[in-house]
Design an enzyme around this catalytic site. Structure first.
Site, PDB file in Angstrom:
ATOM      1  N   LYS A  34       0.840  -1.204   0.000  1.00 34.63           N
ATOM      2  CA  LYS A  34       0.000   0.000   0.000  1.00 34.63           C
ATOM      3  C   LYS A  34       0.877   1.257   0.000  1.00 34.63           C
ATOM      4  O   LYS A  34       0.614   2.224  -0.706  1.00 34.63           O
ATOM      5  CB  LYS A  34      -0.938  -0.013   1.221  1.00 34.63           C
ATOM      6  CG  LYS A  34      -2.049  -1.063   1.100  1.00 34.63           C
ATOM      7  CD  LYS A  34      -2.822  -1.292   2.383  1.00 34.63           C
ATOM      8  CE  LYS A  34      -3.783  -2.463   2.233  1.00 34.63           C
ATOM      9  NZ  LYS A  34      -4.545  -2.795   3.432  1.00 34.63           N
ATOM     10  N   GLN A  74      -4.593  -1.814   9.798  1.00 40.23           N
ATOM     11  CA  GLN A  74      -4.533  -3.132   9.164  1.00 40.23           C
ATOM     12  C   GLN A  74      -5.083  -4.210  10.100  1.00 40.23           C
ATOM     13  O   GLN A  74      -4.721  -4.274  11.274  1.00 40.23           O
ATOM     14  CB  GLN A  74      -3.074  -3.443   8.765  1.00 40.23           C
ATOM     15  CG  GLN A  74      -2.898  -4.689   7.921  1.00 40.23           C
ATOM     16  CD  GLN A  74      -3.508  -4.578   6.515  1.00 40.23           C
ATOM     17  OE1 GLN A  74      -3.654  -3.508   5.960  1.00 40.23           O
ATOM     18  NE2 GLN A  74      -3.873  -5.701   5.949  1.00 40.23           N
ATOM     19  N   ASP A  80     -10.854   2.627   4.195  1.00 38.87           N
ATOM     20  CA  ASP A  80     -11.123   1.186   4.088  1.00 38.87           C
ATOM     21  C   ASP A  80     -12.625   0.925   3.947  1.00 38.87           C
ATOM     22  O   ASP A  80     -13.037  -0.168   3.558  1.00 38.87           O
ATOM     23  CB  ASP A  80     -10.640   0.466   5.361  1.00 38.87           C
ATOM     24  CG  ASP A  80      -9.373  -0.329   5.126  1.00 38.87           C
ATOM     25  OD1 ASP A  80      -9.121  -0.719   3.977  1.00 38.87           O
ATOM     26  OD2 ASP A  80      -8.650  -0.564   6.107  1.00 38.87           O
TER      27      ASP A  80
END
Ligand code: GUN
Length: 289
Positions: free
Chosen positions: A52, A96, A119
């Site tokens: 990412k 994460q 997200d």
């Protein structure tokens, strides 16, 4: 059979994002900035977060990584989320997953400012996605929708079978495909570990989205001739012949299923690269607000 090339499509989308960043910069705006919070040393999470950050560099975004030891307390992590919520330079951030067991993923996810939740895991974004409103849609389902669009795959009136009901992929995928408009308007069946007649349902599907996390689960005898198959699986299986010692396996037995398909995504190089690109698109959207 046509291969849906996620790697190539992701490169094209990244180029489009880089152009947008240039325009923003030319207009005197700051670089879009994505931050990632990584807890512990899980191999998969390390790899995903590194990818990412690398993608941010490729398109001209700023990025930052906030690392914590696996022993971090929930309170400390929530304080870090609050700092990122307040940091005016950070347009969007992700925590994460998975998190260590002593930390509530639900609490942490709900602590993220929905306007920075690139997200799309916050209930506010999930809720807005369900009602078809303006929301950050989680990266993998959004990436799949983008692939369907770019490959002009018809979804209207089609029967889609989604295998897997996770909050991150299966459930949002099933909702997006049933929303009004392209690439939606599909009739969706969500299958999971308790589904009794999975094979029969799969055989009725025009489009199958396999997102259950069991390597090579979907076999040729479960797929009708001409179906579109989207493979979301990314399980690491031991491969002593490789330098890394593992290789990625999808949820589809590619060699036998592919010849029956009109379109299929490979693993790697299918859905995976699109997931990262969707996160970049969400960050660009957050920065443009
Ligand atoms: N873990 C697996 N996939 C994801 C993702 O898309 N976002 C975050 N934050 N964690 C993940």
């Amino acid at each position: 059979m046509q291969l849906i090339d996620g790697k190539l499509t992701a490169q094209a989308v990244k180029q489009e994002i880089a152009e947008e960043v240039k325009k923003l910069r030319a207009a005197g705006r700051k670089q879009p900035h994505l931050a990632a919070v990584l807890v512990g040393n899980d191999g998969g999470s390390e790899t995903y977060v590194a990818a990412k950050i690398k993608a941010c560099e490729e398109v001209g975004f700023a990025s930052s990584l906030v690392r914590f030891d696996a022993s971090v307390s929930e309170q400390e992590l929530l304080a870090a989320v609050e700092r990122l919520n307040k940091d005016a330079d950070v347009d969007g951030f992700i925590v994460q997953l998975p998190l260590p067991k002593h930390i509530s993923e639900e609490k942490v996810t709900e602590a993220i400012d929905p306007a920075k939740d690139v997200d799309g895991f916050h209930p506010q974004n999930l809720g807005r996605m369900i009602t078809g409103g303006d929301a950050f849609v989680s990266a993998t389902p959004q990436g799949i929708m983008e692939l369907l669009k770019r490959y002009k795959i018809e979804t209207s009136g089609k029967h889609v079978v989604v295998i897997g009901r996770s909050n991150i992929v299966g459930r949002p995928m099933s909702i997006l495909l049933s929303l009004k408009g392209y690439p939606g308007d599909a009739t969706v069946t969500v299958c999971h570990s308790r589904t009794a007649n999975l094979k029969e349902l799969c055989l009725q599907a025009d489009i199958i989205v396999a997102a259950l996390g069991i390597p090579e689960f979907l076999k040729a005898d479960m797929v009708k001739e001409g179906a579109v198959v989207i493979d979301v699986g990314t399980t690491r299986v031991a491969a002593p012949d490789t330098k890394r010692g593992w290789r990625l396996k999808g949820d589809v037995e590619f060699s036998t299923v592919a010849p029956k398909c009109s379109y299929i995504t490979p693993v790697p190089g299918g859905v995976g690269p699109m997931t990262i690109v969707s996160l970049l698109l969400n960050t660009l959207k957050a920065a443009s607000k």
